[in-house]
Enzyme design. Structure first.
Site, PDB file in Angstrom:
ATOM      1  N   SER A 155       0.868  -1.178   0.000  1.00 23.53           N
ATOM      2  CA  SER A 155       0.000   0.000   0.000  1.00 23.53           C
ATOM      3  C   SER A 155       0.899   1.221   0.000  1.00 23.53           C
ATOM      4  CB  SER A 155      -0.879  -0.005   1.258  1.00 23.53           C
ATOM      5  OG  SER A 155      -1.512   1.239   1.455  1.00 23.53           O
ATOM      6  N   TYR A 168      -2.493  -1.548  10.093  1.00 26.41           N
ATOM      7  CA  TYR A 168      -2.410  -1.708   8.640  1.00 26.41           C
ATOM      8  C   TYR A 168      -1.056  -1.217   8.127  1.00 26.41           C
ATOM      9  CZ  TYR A 168      -3.957  -1.275   3.731  1.00 26.41           C
ATOM     10  OH  TYR A 168      -4.101  -1.376   2.364  1.00 26.41           O
TER      11      TYR A 168
END
Length: 276
Positions: A155, A168
């Protein structure tokens, strides 16, 4: 001929979203597909996850392109189950060339307030699941003797910090370290390993009520349209989000022989979010 003609790709999280998009894009360019998805809910995830029906839709769309597909319900947290799925796919399709470790979840919370369940689910799926995917696939890539390409989905948050998603961010940073290590370990076998780093993508993982409330805390029940302008503020380019197909096109490049000497790379498809 297609850019990955005659190759076989193993994709996790393939029932919908980026995973389905990857399966379709690679099939369009000639690949057969081993598709895996959990197809059930994880308790700490604040949006509805993919279903068995979603996975069957991926099957239909790949078969409509006249490509073969083996689809299995499996959880990336379960190494033995995941390995069995890959083994079955290779047995049916004859080889393995491309790996897309795409399965992932998303949840929100200030770091000091995260539940133990939220932290552990995130690590188990978004980091350990990526390792399991590579671990299950590598013996088949080596046995083929043709090299290969492993693409790990990280990401933009795997390359920078971001509030409200500390678990995350930690998992996605871990993916980068794993990618770089695998790239070194597998280079003698001509197996390339790279990571993808998307900004916000227009899928159910991001476009849901929990995310809308994060971006528009001033509203009681914000909608996608309410949050649209706030989403756009994180990118340098004047867009709210990218499409799954944009990530699939980058993955196709890394999977293809056009990237035959590209390894150990963190490739952002981020609309400039990392510039801000």
């Amino acid at each position: 001929m297609g850019r990955v003609e005659g190759k076989v790709a193993f994709i996790t999280g393939a029932a919908r979203g980026q995973g389905r998009s990857h399966a379709i894009r690679l099939a369009q360019e000639g690949a057969d597909i081993i598709a895996v998805d959990i197809c059930r809910q994880v308790g700490s995830v604040p949006y509805g996850m993919a279903t068995a029906e979603d996975l069957q839709q991926t099957v239909k769309e790949v078969e409509a392109l006249d490509r073969r597909i083996v689809a299995v319900e499996a959880d990336v947290r379960d190494y033995n189950g995941l390995k069995a799925a890959v083994d079955e796919g290779v047995a049916q399709l004859g080889r393995l060339d491309i790996v897309s470790a795409n399965a992932g979840i998303f949840s929100l919370g200030r770091t000091e307030e995260l539940s133990e369940e939220s932290w552990q689910d995130m690590m188990d799926i978004n980091l350990t699941g990526v390792w399991h995917t590579a671990k299950a696939a590598i013996p088949h890539l080596k046995a083929g003797g043709n090299g290969g390409s492993i693409i790990l989905t990280s990401s933009a948050a795997g390359l920078t910090g971001s509030e409200n998603i500390g678990h995350y961010v930690a998992a996605k940073h871990g993916v980068v370290g794993l990618m770089r290590t695998l790239a070194l370990e597998l280079a003698p076998n001509m197996i390339r390993v790279n990571s993808l780093h998307p900004t916000t993508v227009s899928t159910d993982m991001i476009l849901n009520d929990a995310a809308y409330r994060l971006f528009r805390p001033d509203l009681e029940n914000p909608t996608k349209d309410d949050a649209r302008e706030a989403f756009a503020t994180i990118n340098a380019l004047p867009i709210e989000w990218v499409e799954a197909a944009d990530i699939s096109n980058a993955l196709l490049f890394l999977a293809s022989d056009e990237a035959r000497y590209v390894t150990g790379v963190t490739l952002p498809v981020d609309a400039g979010v990392l510039l801000k």
